[in-house]
Design a protein around this motif. Structure first.
Motif, short mmCIF file in Angstrom:
data_model
loop_
_atom_site.label_atom_id
_atom_site.label_comp_id
_atom_site.label_asym_id
_atom_site.label_seq_id
_atom_site.Cartn_x
_atom_site.Cartn_y
_atom_site.Cartn_z
N TYR A 1 2.33 -13.09 -6.70
CA TYR A 1 3.18 -13.77 -7.52
C TYR A 1 4.47 -13.31 -7.00
CZ TYR A 1 5.93 -13.20 -11.64
OH TYR A 1 6.49 -13.51 -12.72
N ALA A 2 5.27 -11.91 -5.98
CA ALA A 2 6.30 -12.37 -5.51
C ALA A 2 6.10 -13.76 -4.50
CB ALA A 2 6.11 -10.99 -4.76
N GLU A 3 5.29 -14.16 -4.34
CA GLU A 3 5.51 -15.56 -3.36
C GLU A 3 5.88 -16.46 -3.89
OE1 GLU A 3 2.63 -14.98 -0.83
OE2 GLU A 3 3.16 -13.37 0.59
N LEU A 4 5.27 -16.21 -4.77
CA LEU A 4 5.91 -18.20 -6.09
C LEU A 4 7.33 -17.56 -6.75
CD1 LEU A 4 3.19 -17.84 -8.25
CD2 LEU A 4 3.38 -19.01 -6.94
N LEU A 5 7.87 -16.58 -6.35
CA LEU A 5 9.47 -16.22 -7.08
C LEU A 5 10.04 -15.73 -6.20
CD1 LEU A 5 8.91 -13.01 -9.07
CD2 LEU A 5 9.39 -15.31 -9.79
N GLY A 6 9.35 -16.71 -5.07
CA GLY A 6 10.61 -16.77 -3.44
C GLY A 6 10.50 -15.61 -2.34
N LEU A 7 9.87 -14.51 -2.89
CA LEU A 7 10.11 -13.04 -2.21
C LEU A 7 9.37 -13.16 -1.28
CD1 LEU A 7 10.67 -10.62 -5.78
CD2 LEU A 7 12.19 -11.95 -4.47
N LYS A 8 9.12 -11.86 -0.51
CA LYS A 8 8.21 -11.63 0.46
C LYS A 8 6.61 -10.66 -0.30
CE LYS A 8 7.15 -10.10 4.96
NZ LYS A 8 6.60 -11.27 5.79
N GLY A 9 6.08 -11.44 0.26
CA GLY A 9 4.41 -10.43 -0.42
C GLY A 9 3.54 -9.75 0.16
N ILE A 10 3.20 -8.79 0.86
CA ILE A 10 2.88 -8.30 1.51
C ILE A 10 1.49 -7.45 1.09
CG2 ILE A 10 2.30 -6.48 3.42
CD1 ILE A 10 5.09 -6.71 3.55
N PHE A 11 0.00 -7.55 1.31
CA PHE A 11 -1.35 -6.73 0.49
C PHE A 11 -1.54 -5.66 1.69
CE2 PHE A 11 -5.71 -6.56 0.23
CZ PHE A 11 -5.26 -6.71 -1.41
N VAL A 12 -2.17 -4.89 1.21
CA VAL A 12 -2.86 -3.58 2.36
C VAL A 12 -3.88 -3.36 1.78
CG1 VAL A 12 -0.91 -2.13 1.42
CG2 VAL A 12 -2.24 -1.98 4.22
N ASP A 13 -5.34 -2.89 1.88
CA ASP A 13 -6.21 -2.11 1.26
C ASP A 13 -6.76 -1.08 2.95
OD1 ASP A 13 -7.34 -4.70 3.22
OD2 ASP A 13 -8.74 -5.44 1.43
N ASP A 14 -6.08 -1.43 4.26
CA ASP A 14 -6.81 -0.64 5.04
C ASP A 14 -5.42 0.53 5.62
OD1 ASP A 14 -7.36 0.40 7.71
OD2 ASP A 14 -7.91 -1.87 8.51
N PRO A 15 -6.32 1.97 5.43
CA PRO A 15 -4.74 2.92 6.35
C PRO A 15 -4.63 3.01 6.99
CG PRO A 15 -7.51 3.46 5.93
CD PRO A 15 -7.78 2.25 5.29
N ASP A 16 -5.57 2.00 7.66
CA ASP A 16 -4.87 2.19 9.45
C ASP A 16 -3.64 0.84 9.25
OD1 ASP A 16 -6.22 3.90 10.34
OD2 ASP A 16 -8.00 2.18 11.04
N ARG A 17 -3.33 0.38 8.66
CA ARG A 17 -2.80 -1.14 8.66
C ARG A 17 -0.91 -0.45 7.90
NH1 ARG A 17 -2.40 -5.06 5.79
NH2 ARG A 17 -0.98 -6.33 7.38
#
Length: 591
Positions: free
Chosen positions: A505-521
């Motif tokens: 959704y952030a990317e749709l607004l021209g913002l940057k989106g980051i997703f994380v589901d791994d503790p090492d990341r």
């Protein structure tokens, strides 16, 4: 100059330079005049009036100035209320301007006609409606002065026809009043008698505990000096998180349900209690009445001896009073009490690190905050929302000197974290702002505020505004309250919420989106977010069943936890995560 032109002119003369609001025909005159006042009044257009009031409240908290918001008549004015109550309950100054139907229509059940004076009566210290132009000057002056002096909410109601009339100063005649500009001077230092009485109590004690709140945010050096003189420990109420840096060895951190074990130990084992600038509500986390003679310092006399029966009560500015008190205090020597405090604080930070490193499915929320702390820029401003995210914000984030941090305290309203962050960024466009959000708060208000962020971010000298979203598909704090306070398993019909791709959704607004589901990341995700050239939504897919353990588990808590087992639909995960948290609390880690 018509009335609307004068309103913005007069507010700018008071030093107010930014207003948060949303247009409407009930404030049409103010809208038009605001366009012509752009050189002295910055307008921030929100998506919903509730956000305007939250932003005005946050502006007051972060700048120390009077916050300003406005809304149209009827529904617009009604929408302001939640954010205004946030300001009222956290004792910060906010002025609200609201429209009303034309004077000739009032009383006729006209469209959008609401009895605004009655509506705003509870939330304000001052509310008045203009009826003629030469009344407006004193309404604006009184609203700003009262808001500032009483650290309260005030409201001026402007009927739409009055907004468009020619402005005139009040005549020099009987029945007219002539107000002027100017804020009140600094608070007076308390009397020598009171200061000596307070010093006598504090000097007698061997085990001094200090609790500071939002009223001590501008008294950092003075609190440190008193704590060193008395060789005491300092706990922080949630709104006072930024009052003292967490790298001081005698700072025990937050207090209460979201608090730390060292703060619990400090309060329960002390023999003397000093409370500065705090209205902390939960008496059960303070010393037992009678066990510790107390001294309280607060700018508002109505809050003295409100939570704990104090021996000496002092009305005064925190910094000025502590500075005057310091020469009267005896220098206490290094003691077992102080060494025990510092040892407890060291052990606690070790416990938090072990908890953060516990595995979870897929990600432990504590890990996000533990990895953020060493990466916080020196001038960071952090906001947090209500919910389980506030637990991790309160405990795991290490605040350093020069940082600012806040949230909705007394009202504890869901959805305040993102409007707080935007207000912080508008006030300090050169500083990094980080909002710590749960997914419930994001779905309530956060998605709305992201649109506003996308509208304004290119104006900021430093574009870094990071919105951390803990996506656990659960209204998590209430779920754990059901388990521990009610002895009932999670009620999925009320607690489960839809999954949503916040980063996309952030990317749709021209913002940057980051997703994380791994503790090492997690660490790399924070590094990427802090290096971005635009605002970021950092979405973390976290485990909802990591328990926000209280600092002290009562027998009732334990019984309720056992009682919920038969009705808990996610029992296996709850038991595994709870066992890990408890184990890391009692088994020391390797040095």
């Amino acid at each position: 100059m018509n009335v609307s032109d004068f309103v913005w002119h007069r507010l700018s003369q008071w030093g107010l330079s930014r207003v948060y609001g949303y247009p409407g025909d009930g404030v049409g005159g103010l809208d038009v005049a605001l366009e012509g006042a752009k050189d002295k009044m910055e307008y921030v257009q929100v998506r919903h009036e509730e956000m305007a009031a939250f932003m005005a409240s946050a502006h007051a908290k972060f700048t120390g100035q009077v916050g300003l918001c406005y809304a149209t008549s009827g529904p617009g004015a009604i929408h302001l209320l939640n954010g205004l109550y946030d300001a009222k309950m956290d004792h910060v100054p906010v002025v609200a301007l609201v429209g009303q139907q034309a004077r000739s229509a009032i009383g006729a059940s006209y469209q959008q006609e609401v009895d605004l004076q009655t509506l705003f009566q509870d939330v304000t210290e001052y509310v008045a409606q203009a009826s003629v132009p030469d009344q407006v000057r004193h309404l604006i002056d009184r609203a700003v002065r009262i808001a500032h002096f009483r650290r309260a909410v005030t409201c001026v109601i402007l009927p739409k026809d009055v907004q468009e009339l020619d402005y005139s100063d009040p005549p020099l005649a009987h029945g007219a009043t002539h107000t002027g500009l100017g804020y009140a001077g600094p608070a007076k230092i308390p009397s020598e008698v009171l200061l000596r009485a307070a010093a006598d109590v504090l000097n007698r004690g061997d085990k001094v505990a200090i609790l500071v709140g939002a009223g001590a945010l501008e008294a950092t050096d003075e609190v440190i000096a008193v704590a060193e003189r008395l060789q005491g420990g300092v706990a922080k109420a949630l709104l006072g998180k930024a009052a003292l840096p967490d790298d001081l060895p005698f700072v025990t951190g937050s207090i209460g349900l979201l608090g730390t074990k060292p703060s619990w130990d400090l309060m329960k084992n002390c023999d003397t209690f000093l409370m500065v600038g705090s209205a902390f509500p939960y008496s059960e986390f303070l010393p037992k009445p009678g066990d510790a003679p107390g001294v309280q310092i607060d700018i508002d006399g109505s809050r003295l001896s409100l939570r704990y029966p104090m021996e000496v009560n002092i009305v005064g500015d925190s910094a000025a009073t502590l500075n005057a008190l310091l020469p009267l205090l005896d220098q206490k020597q290094d003691s077992a009490w102080r060494r025990d405090i510092e040892s407890g604080v060291r052990d606690w930070w070790g416990t938090l690190e072990r908890r953060a490193m516990n595995s979870a499915d897929p990600l432990n929320p504590q890990r996000l905050f533990w990895e953020l702390s060493p990466r916080l820029p020196d001038d960071a401003i952090i906001t947090a929302d209500s919910g389980s995210v506030a637990n991790w914000y309160a405990r795991d984030l290490k605040i350093r000197r020069g940082m600012k941090a806040s949230l909705s305290g007394g009202l504890a309203s869901l959805g305040a974290g993102t409007p707080y962050a935007l207000a912080a960024k508008m006030a300090y466009p050169d500083r990094t702002v980080i909002a710590c959000m749960g997914d419930g708060a994001m779905q309530m208000n956060g998605l709305n505020v992201l649109i506003t962020i996308s509208k304004y971010w290119k104006e900021w000298s430093d574009p870094r505004l990071i919105v951390l979203v803990l996506n656990n598909r659960d209204l998590n704090q209430v779920t754990w309250e059901e388990r521990i306070q009610l002895g009932s398993g999670k009620t999925e019909s009320t607690q489960s919420i839809p999954d949503f791709p916040y980063h996309r959704y952030a990317e749709l607004l021209g913002l940057k989106g980051i997703f994380v589901d791994d503790p090492d990341r997690v660490a790399a995700a924070w590094d990427e977010a802090l290096a971005a050239d635009r605002p970021v939504v950092l979405e973390a897919y976290t485990d909802p069943n990591v328990p926000p353990l209280p600092p002290h588990i009562t027998l009732k808590d334990a019984k309720n936890f056992i009682s919920m087992i038969p009705s808990e639909p996610e029992l296996g995960s709850v038991l595994r995560n709870s066992a890990k948290e408890l184990l890391t609390s009692i088994v020391p880690g390797k040095e």
